[in-house]
Design a protein around this motif. Sequence first.
Motif, PDB file in Angstrom:
ATOM      1  N   ALA A   1      -1.284   0.936   4.654  1.00  0.00           N
ATOM      2  CA  ALA A   1      -1.037   2.127   5.485  1.00  0.00           C
ATOM      3  C   ALA A   1       0.365   2.669   5.225  1.00  0.00           C
TER       4      ALA A   1
ATOM      5  N   SER B   1     -13.162   3.238  -1.400  1.00  0.00           N
ATOM      6  CA  SER B   1     -12.021   4.149  -1.504  1.00  0.00           C
ATOM      7  C   SER B   1     -10.820   3.363  -2.011  1.00  0.00           C
TER       8      SER B   1
ATOM      9  N   GLU C   1      -1.778  10.613   0.664  1.00  0.00           N
ATOM     10  CA  GLU C   1      -3.159  10.151   0.768  1.00  0.00           C
ATOM     11  C   GLU C   1      -3.928  10.242  -0.550  1.00  0.00           C
ATOM     12  N   ASP C   2      -3.368  10.912  -1.543  1.00  0.00           N
ATOM     13  CA  ASP C   2      -4.054  11.029  -2.841  1.00  0.00           C
ATOM     14  C   ASP C   2      -3.621   9.936  -3.816  1.00  0.00           C
TER      15      ASP C   2
ATOM     16  N   SER D   1      -7.888   3.113  -0.763  1.00  0.00           N
ATOM     17  CA  SER D   1      -7.179   2.384   0.298  1.00  0.00           C
ATOM     18  C   SER D   1      -7.900   1.088   0.655  1.00  0.00           C
TER      19      SER D   1
ATOM     20  N   MET E   1      -6.204   4.583  10.336  1.00  0.00           N
ATOM     21  CA  MET E   1      -6.471   5.271   9.076  1.00  0.00           C
ATOM     22  C   MET E   1      -7.208   4.380   8.085  1.00  0.00           C
TER      23      MET E   1
ATOM     24  N   ILE F   1       0.490   4.369   1.870  1.00  0.00           N
ATOM     25  CA  ILE F   1      -0.110   5.712   1.914  1.00  0.00           C
ATOM     26  C   ILE F   1       0.876   6.708   2.515  1.00  0.00           C
ATOM     27  N   GLU F   2       1.586   6.279   3.577  1.00  0.00           N
ATOM     28  CA  GLU F   2       2.578   7.175   4.188  1.00  0.00           C
ATOM     29  C   GLU F   2       3.675   7.518   3.182  1.00  0.00           C
TER      30      GLU F   2
ATOM     31  N   ALA G   1     -11.394   3.694   6.550  1.00  0.00           N
ATOM     32  CA  ALA G   1     -11.502   4.038   5.128  1.00  0.00           C
ATOM     33  C   ALA G   1     -12.876   3.654   4.595  1.00  0.00           C
TER      34      ALA G   1
END
Length: 199
Positions: free
Chosen positions: A174, A150, A182-183, A152, A142, A177-178, A146
């Motif tokens: 990662a 971004s 993802e926003d 991330s 993921m 984000i989990e 990216a």
Amino acid sequence: MIARLTGTLDDFGPDWAVIDVSGVGYLVHCSAKTLDALGVRGDRVTVHTELQVSENDMRLIGFASGAEREWFRLLTGVQGVGSKMALAVLSALSTDELARACGAGDAAMVARAQGVGPKLASRIVNELKDKAGAMPAAAGGMIAAAPAGSASSDAVSALQNLGFKPQVATMAVARAIEELGEDAGLDALIRVGLKRAAG
């Protein structure tokens, strides 16, 4: 295609769980490590899923992280490795351990999985060696993909600037984000990522 389920852990067994989503119970086949991560009956859980359809069967495979699902896809791409064998490998090894084993060509480590003999372990390691190096162990590809600029990728850069190794920074973001979705914004990703990297 069902990509993710969020609901209540209704029941579980040695290699499966039932997740109640708004009154519908989904039977999800899981690795031992995913089952451990889900918790106890009544807990609210989220699993990443892979729907497998064959001529006489349809099964939902569940994973505690996107990384585990990516490794499952890589494993089932190896000749002779079906979904049960892939889950056996993921039950024996974490995604980090699997990445290290494939990267180092350590077939003996992969052979610890139940039902995986030396020949199959060697094939898994040989076929996934290059892919393991290109994919962060716990990021499920993921963060690696990216786009520059971004949130991330900026968060990964920020953690690296603070002295964390690239793979540690990538894995930490990662996991952030989990946890956050993802926003999530850059500040939140760096804050939670720092906790994960330091932990």
